[in-house]
Design a protein around this motif. Structure first.
Motif, PDB file in Angstrom:
ATOM      1  N   HIS A 320       0.842  -1.207   0.000  1.00 50.51           N
ATOM      2  CA  HIS A 320       0.000   0.000   0.000  1.00 50.51           C
ATOM      3  C   HIS A 320       0.878   1.258   0.000  1.00 50.51           C
ATOM      4  CE1 HIS A 320      -3.224   2.724   0.850  1.00 50.51           C
ATOM      5  NE2 HIS A 320      -2.667   3.103   1.981  1.00 50.51           N
ATOM      6  N   PRO A 321       0.718   2.077  -1.019  1.00 55.99           N
ATOM      7  CA  PRO A 321       1.636   3.202  -1.157  1.00 55.99           C
ATOM      8  C   PRO A 321       1.266   4.420  -0.300  1.00 55.99           C
ATOM      9  CG  PRO A 321       0.135   3.120  -3.036  1.00 55.99           C
ATOM     10  CD  PRO A 321      -0.245   1.997  -2.121  1.00 55.99           C
ATOM     11  N   GLY A 322       0.054   4.487   0.187  1.00 58.39           N
ATOM     12  CA  GLY A 322      -0.423   5.720   0.834  1.00 58.39           C
ATOM     13  C   GLY A 322       0.131   5.914   2.239  1.00 58.39           C
ATOM     14  N   ASP A 323      -0.274   7.027   2.845  1.00 58.37           N
ATOM     15  CA  ASP A 323       0.128   7.321   4.232  1.00 58.37           C
ATOM     16  C   ASP A 323      -0.519   6.329   5.173  1.00 58.37           C
ATOM     17  OD1 ASP A 323       1.469   9.441   3.294  1.00 58.37           O
ATOM     18  OD2 ASP A 323      -0.092  10.927   3.752  1.00 58.37           O
ATOM     19  N   ARG A 324       0.044   6.212   6.340  1.00 58.64           N
ATOM     20  CA  ARG A 324      -0.586   5.355   7.345  1.00 58.64           C
ATOM     21  C   ARG A 324      -0.447   5.985   8.738  1.00 58.64           C
ATOM     22  NH1 ARG A 324       3.069   0.729   5.231  1.00 58.64           N
ATOM     23  NH2 ARG A 324       2.240   1.722   3.411  1.00 58.64           N
ATOM     24  N   VAL A 325      -1.456   5.734   9.524  1.00 58.17           N
ATOM     25  CA  VAL A 325      -1.452   6.234  10.896  1.00 58.17           C
ATOM     26  C   VAL A 325      -0.494   5.362  11.707  1.00 58.17           C
ATOM     27  CG1 VAL A 325      -2.927   6.539  12.939  1.00 58.17           C
ATOM     28  CG2 VAL A 325      -3.843   7.025  10.652  1.00 58.17           C
ATOM     29  N   ASP A 326       0.161   5.956  12.666  1.00 61.52           N
ATOM     30  CA  ASP A 326       1.077   5.198  13.521  1.00 61.52           C
ATOM     31  C   ASP A 326       0.265   4.367  14.529  1.00 61.52           C
ATOM     32  OD1 ASP A 326       3.184   4.276  14.944  1.00 61.52           O
ATOM     33  OD2 ASP A 326       3.394   6.094  16.156  1.00 61.52           O
ATOM     34  N   HIS A 327       0.516   3.062  14.573  1.00 60.51           N
ATOM     35  CA  HIS A 327      -0.245   2.198  15.483  1.00 60.51           C
ATOM     36  C   HIS A 327       0.568   1.758  16.691  1.00 60.51           C
ATOM     37  CE1 HIS A 327      -2.124   0.889  11.423  1.00 60.51           C
ATOM     38  NE2 HIS A 327      -2.791   1.913  11.901  1.00 60.51           N
ATOM     39  N   ALA A 328       1.706   2.401  16.909  1.00 57.27           N
ATOM     40  CA  ALA A 328       2.625   1.900  17.948  1.00 57.27           C
ATOM     41  C   ALA A 328       1.968   1.867  19.327  1.00 57.27           C
ATOM     42  CB  ALA A 328       3.892   2.750  17.975  1.00 57.27           C
ATOM     43  N   ASP A 329       1.199   2.907  19.652  1.00 54.99           N
ATOM     44  CA  ASP A 329       0.577   2.949  20.991  1.00 54.99           C
ATOM     45  C   ASP A 329      -0.414   1.811  21.165  1.00 54.99           C
ATOM     46  OD1 ASP A 329       2.030   5.102  21.543  1.00 54.99           O
ATOM     47  OD2 ASP A 329       0.394   6.583  21.410  1.00 54.99           O
ATOM     48  N   TRP A 330      -1.164   1.581  20.108  1.00 57.37           N
ATOM     49  CA  TRP A 330      -2.183   0.520  20.119  1.00 57.37           C
ATOM     50  C   TRP A 330      -1.533  -0.856  20.287  1.00 57.37           C
ATOM     51  CZ3 TRP A 330      -6.719  -1.324  20.897  1.00 57.37           C
ATOM     52  CH2 TRP A 330      -7.299  -2.321  20.128  1.00 57.37           C
ATOM     53  N   VAL A 331      -0.480  -1.071  19.535  1.00 58.37           N
ATOM     54  CA  VAL A 331       0.225  -2.352  19.648  1.00 58.37           C
ATOM     55  C   VAL A 331       0.790  -2.500  21.062  1.00 58.37           C
ATOM     56  CG1 VAL A 331       2.185  -3.724  18.798  1.00 58.37           C
ATOM     57  CG2 VAL A 331       0.764  -2.441  17.179  1.00 58.37           C
ATOM     58  N   ALA A 332       1.324  -1.416  21.602  1.00 64.47           N
ATOM     59  CA  ALA A 332       1.897  -1.468  22.953  1.00 64.47           C
ATOM     60  C   ALA A 332       0.812  -1.740  23.999  1.00 64.47           C
ATOM     61  CB  ALA A 332       2.621  -0.163  23.261  1.00 64.47           C
ATOM     62  N   GLU A 333      -0.347  -1.115  23.798  1.00 67.65           N
ATOM     63  CA  GLU A 333      -1.458  -1.326  24.744  1.00 67.65           C
ATOM     64  C   GLU A 333      -1.880  -2.802  24.751  1.00 67.65           C
ATOM     65  OE1 GLU A 333      -4.750   1.303  23.784  1.00 67.65           O
ATOM     66  OE2 GLU A 333      -6.169  -0.062  24.785  1.00 67.65           O
ATOM     67  N   LEU A 334      -1.964  -3.373  23.551  1.00 66.73           N
ATOM     68  CA  LEU A 334      -2.348  -4.787  23.469  1.00 66.73           C
ATOM     69  C   LEU A 334      -1.263  -5.686  24.055  1.00 66.73           C
ATOM     70  CD1 LEU A 334      -4.082  -5.083  19.988  1.00 66.73           C
ATOM     71  CD2 LEU A 334      -5.121  -4.782  22.234  1.00 66.73           C
ATOM     72  N   ARG A 335      -0.026  -5.280  23.869  1.00 66.80           N
ATOM     73  CA  ARG A 335       1.066  -6.098  24.419  1.00 66.80           C
ATOM     74  C   ARG A 335       0.970  -6.166  25.935  1.00 66.80           C
ATOM     75  NH1 ARG A 335       2.821 -10.150  22.453  1.00 66.80           N
ATOM     76  NH2 ARG A 335       3.115  -9.109  20.455  1.00 66.80           N
ATOM     77  N   VAL A 336       0.577  -5.068  26.565  1.00 70.68           N
ATOM     78  CA  VAL A 336       0.430  -5.057  28.027  1.00 70.68           C
ATOM     79  C   VAL A 336      -0.669  -6.054  28.427  1.00 70.68           C
ATOM     80  CG1 VAL A 336      -0.317  -3.659  30.004  1.00 70.68           C
ATOM     81  CG2 VAL A 336       1.267  -2.696  28.306  1.00 70.68           C
ATOM     82  N   ALA A 337      -1.800  -5.998  27.715  1.00 73.63           N
ATOM     83  CA  ALA A 337      -2.904  -6.920  28.017  1.00 73.63           C
ATOM     84  C   ALA A 337      -2.485  -8.364  27.761  1.00 73.63           C
ATOM     85  CB  ALA A 337      -4.124  -6.560  27.162  1.00 73.63           C
ATOM     86  N   GLU A 338      -1.767  -8.574  26.666  1.00 70.38           N
ATOM     87  CA  GLU A 338      -1.310  -9.927  26.312  1.00 70.38           C
ATOM     88  C   GLU A 338      -0.377 -10.477  27.403  1.00 70.38           C
ATOM     89  OE1 GLU A 338      -2.207 -11.520  23.459  1.00 70.38           O
ATOM     90  OE2 GLU A 338      -0.790 -13.187  23.431  1.00 70.38           O
ATOM     91  N   ASP A 339       0.562  -9.646  27.820  1.00 71.04           N
ATOM     92  CA  ASP A 339       1.533 -10.103  28.820  1.00 71.04           C
ATOM     93  C   ASP A 339       0.846 -10.406  30.151  1.00 71.04           C
ATOM     94  OD1 ASP A 339       3.510  -9.955  26.971  1.00 71.04           O
ATOM     95  OD2 ASP A 339       4.343  -8.049  27.666  1.00 71.04           O
ATOM     96  N   ALA A 340      -0.136  -9.593  30.506  1.00 73.43           N
ATOM     97  CA  ALA A 340      -0.850  -9.831  31.766  1.00 73.43           C
ATOM     98  C   ALA A 340      -1.603 -11.158  31.694  1.00 73.43           C
ATOM     99  CB  ALA A 340      -1.812  -8.682  32.050  1.00 73.43           C
ATOM    100  N   ALA A 341      -2.260 -11.399  30.565  1.00 74.69           N
ATOM    101  CA  ALA A 341      -3.008 -12.653  30.399  1.00 74.69           C
ATOM    102  C   ALA A 341      -2.055 -13.843  30.392  1.00 74.69           C
ATOM    103  CB  ALA A 341      -3.819 -12.613  29.105  1.00 74.69           C
ATOM    104  N   LYS A 342      -0.900 -13.647  29.775  1.00 73.91           N
ATOM    105  CA  LYS A 342       0.106 -14.720  29.734  1.00 73.91           C
ATOM    106  C   LYS A 342       0.570 -15.075  31.139  1.00 73.91           C
ATOM    107  CE  LYS A 342       2.509 -15.068  25.392  1.00 73.91           C
ATOM    108  NZ  LYS A 342       3.324 -14.330  24.458  1.00 73.91           N
ATOM    109  N   ALA A 343       0.757 -14.046  31.960  1.00 75.41           N
ATOM    110  CA  ALA A 343       1.220 -14.293  33.331  1.00 75.41           C
ATOM    111  C   ALA A 343       0.157 -15.084  34.101  1.00 75.41           C
ATOM    112  CB  ALA A 343       1.520 -12.967  34.024  1.00 75.41           C
ATOM    113  N   ARG A 344      -1.117 -14.717  33.892  1.00 74.79           N
ATOM    114  CA  ARG A 344      -2.193 -15.468  34.557  1.00 74.79           C
ATOM    115  C   ARG A 344      -2.200 -16.916  34.084  1.00 74.79           C
ATOM    116  NH1 ARG A 344      -5.128 -10.756  33.704  1.00 74.79           N
ATOM    117  NH2 ARG A 344      -6.120 -11.553  31.832  1.00 74.79           N
ATOM    118  N   ASP A 345      -2.089 -17.086  32.773  1.00 72.78           N
ATOM    119  CA  ASP A 345      -2.082 -18.446  32.208  1.00 72.78           C
ATOM    120  C   ASP A 345      -0.916 -19.262  32.757  1.00 72.78           C
ATOM    121  OD1 ASP A 345      -4.263 -17.779  30.792  1.00 72.78           O
ATOM    122  OD2 ASP A 345      -3.395 -18.088  28.793  1.00 72.78           O
TER     123      ASP A 345
END
Ligand SMILES: Cc1ncc(C[n+]2csc(CCOP(=O)(O)OP(=O)(O)O)c2C)c(N)n1
Ligand SMILES: [Mg+2]
Length: 540
Positions: A320-345
């Motif tokens: 895709h050649p066009g501009d894109r919004v930065d998703h870094a914060d979103w990915v980081a937010e999900l990583r926090v949730a993922e890591d917390a769930a992983k710790a519980r598991d």
């Protein structure tokens, strides 16, 4: 130049099957299909036989799913075919290119009451892409080639041919058709651009990738698209493992958080069905990427729905050649949730409870499973836990029954997996209820030297039904099994081996013995019958 071949119907069929990459046959004996055995026998073509036709079809389906090539089951007329119908239906729901070749009572005295005289086509037509009776011997290669072409053309799926007795036993001279070649279908570029624009412009996009991404050999393209657009990826079915678990964009446990927060949900290669809340993701806009127009959802209006070759579509997204919004914060937010769930598991997977809870079994299993191990789920709650706690590291290593949810895939899938990968770990995760459907086929595995490991989560109940029924009615019926039954002794009696485990600390050594055994080995784990998999919808 077209090739001509001469032989009986079985030989003509086999020539066409081999030309299309079929490499083995799964079957259960019946006189109507003897010529197919004769052809295989004389050609040294591998033939595996089972104790129930559904296992033959499931084995063929496992080959098709894992190896992305046609799987073949040969079923005798009448009851052979009808016993295979759940397998065919599963393959239909899973888009697996399976060919069932059925025997059929003789045509020349049709209507006179031959043994097992019945017309299979009306039964199988609704669950196949193509179903045909081949009335003349010299037409068999054409019919086989046409059927396999239909099976392999996206959206893939099972096909059925039956061969009347005189057609398969007679000799003819026939043309071996050249393979037609299946050209990738290009999706509408406007629709692809729309999808790319939506994803690139989103602030909180999510990708959910399913089985067709693996079937369509689009795993690398998926990864390229995810990386180029920086979108977190969740997977289901054969899509699991498409991004290795350690990939920064690979997610599994933060799904609820992701779908709640997402503004664009991109679903690739899997239907918007009950597994994905029927495509209803609140305010998020939906992009549904499918491998054929027939797979567009009728009950959802996606913001974009490109239909065509998944590799081409995903590659176009990556480019895709066009501009894109930065998703870094979103990915980081999900990583926090993922890591917390992983710790519980992780805590649950290490829990030292008595009786054992399923989580601990998977905790121990993770220590012994190789990255390329094939894991197969056949059961209720026990398999839901497998989905939660096991993280396939490679695509094409996880076999669940798919959206048809048919119990009984276990030993058939195990046979297909073992035949596909003689040297890998093959591990079946079975509920004790599910075990009843296919465990007799351990005999087939033993006899044909196809070792696999079977881990039974033995809670003594049809757990996925008992708990919901109690919740709904305050009582339950038809939901109990014999507690602490020795499924390991069943396997031992059939020529394999096994043991029962009741203490968490004994699990690890038992699993190691199982993988070293060299014969089908069942680890019968007595689990806590009060433990119920937490789920919002309990109908299965
Ligand atoms: C062929 C078939 N019959 C019935 C069902 C309904 N069903 C879904 S899960 C389940 C219970 C499975 O019990 P078990 O294998 O012991 O696993 P558990 O839930 O106890 O872990 C049943 C009966 C089904 N999905 N498929
Ligand atoms: Mg059970």
């Amino acid at each position: 130049m077209t090739e001509r071949i001469e032989g009986h119907g079985g030989e003509l069929a086999l020539a066409a099957l081999r030309a299309y990459g079929v490499r083995e046959m799964f079957t259960l004996s019946g006189g109507h299909v003897f010529p197919l055995y004769d052809a295989a026998h004389k050609a040294g073509f591998p033939l595996y036989d089972v104790r129930h036709e559904q296992s033959a079809v499931f084995a063929a389906e496992a080959v098709a799913k894992l190896q992305r090539r046609p799987g073949l089951a040969v079923l005798t007329a009448g009851p052979g075919v009808t016993n295979g119908i759940s397998g065919l239906t599963s393959a239909y729901f899973n888009a697996s290119p399976v060919l069932v070749l059925g025997g059929r009572a003789p045509q020349f005295r049709w209507g006179s009451g031959s043994l097992q005289e019945m017309d299979h086509l009306p039964l199988v037509a609704p669950v196949t892409k193509h179903a045909e009776t081949v009335f003349s011997t010299d037409d068999i290669p054409r019919a086989v080639t046409a059927a396999l072409t239909a099976a392999l053309t996206p959206h893939r799926g099972p096909v059925f041919l039956d061969l009347p007795l005189e057609a398969v036993f007679s000799v003819a001279d026939a043309e071996l058709p050249t393979l037609p070649g299946i050209a990738p279908v290009e999706a509408d570029p406007g629709e692809v651009a729309k999808a790319a624009g939506l994803i690139a412009g989103a602030t909180r996009p999510v990708i959910i990738a399913g089985s067709d991404v693996y079937a369509g050999d689009a795993v690398d393209a998926l990864r390229a698209a995810a990386e180029a657009l920086q979108v977190p990826v969740f997977t289901n079915g054969m899509g699991r493992g498409a991004l290795p678990p350690e990939h920064p964009l690979a997610f599994a446990k933060a799904r609820r958080v992701a779908l709640k927060g997402a503004d664009v949900v991109v679903v690739v290669g899997t239907p918007l069905d009950f597994r994905l809340s029927f495509g209803d993701f609140g305010d998020a806009r939906v992009v549904h990427i499918v491998d054929a127009p027939s797979q567009r959802a009728g009950h959802v209006e996606p913001a974009a729905a490109p239909a065509g070759d998944l590799r081409l579509i995903l590659t176009a997204l990556a480019d895709h050649p066009g501009d894109r919004v930065d998703h870094a914060d979103w990915v980081a937010e999900l990583r926090v949730a993922e890591d917390a769930a992983k710790a519980r598991d992780a805590e649950e997977m290490a829990a030292e409870t008595d009786p054992i809870r399923p989580a601990r079994i998977y905790g121990e299993l993770r220590k012994v499973l190789a990255r390329d191990a094939v894991t197969i789920g056949d059961g209720g709650d026990f398999v839901s836990y497998a989905g939660r706690y096991l993280e396939p590291a490679q695509p094409g290593t996880w076999l669940d029954p798919g959206p048809y949810g048919c119990l009984g895939t276990g030993m058939g899938y195990a046979m297909g997996a073992r035949v596909s990968y003689p040297d890998r770990q093959i591990c079946v995760l079975m509920g004790d209820g599910a075990a009843g459907f296919s465990l007799m086929d351990v005999e087939s595995l033993v006899r044909q030297k196809l070792p696999v490991v079977i881990v039974v989560g033995n809670n003594g109940i049809w757990g996925l039904e008992k708990h919901p029924m109690r919740a709904m009615y305050g009582y339950d019926v038809a939901a109990d099994l014999q507690p602490e039954l020795r499924y390991d002794q069943v396997v031992t009696a059939l020529g394999g081996a096994g043991e029962t485990v009741a203490k968490a600390g004994d699990l690890g050594p038992a699993l190691r013995r199982a993988f070293d055994a060299g014969v089908p080995y069942l680890v019968n784990v007595l689990t806590d019958p009060t433990d119920a998999y937490p789920r919002s919808s309990n109908l299965a």
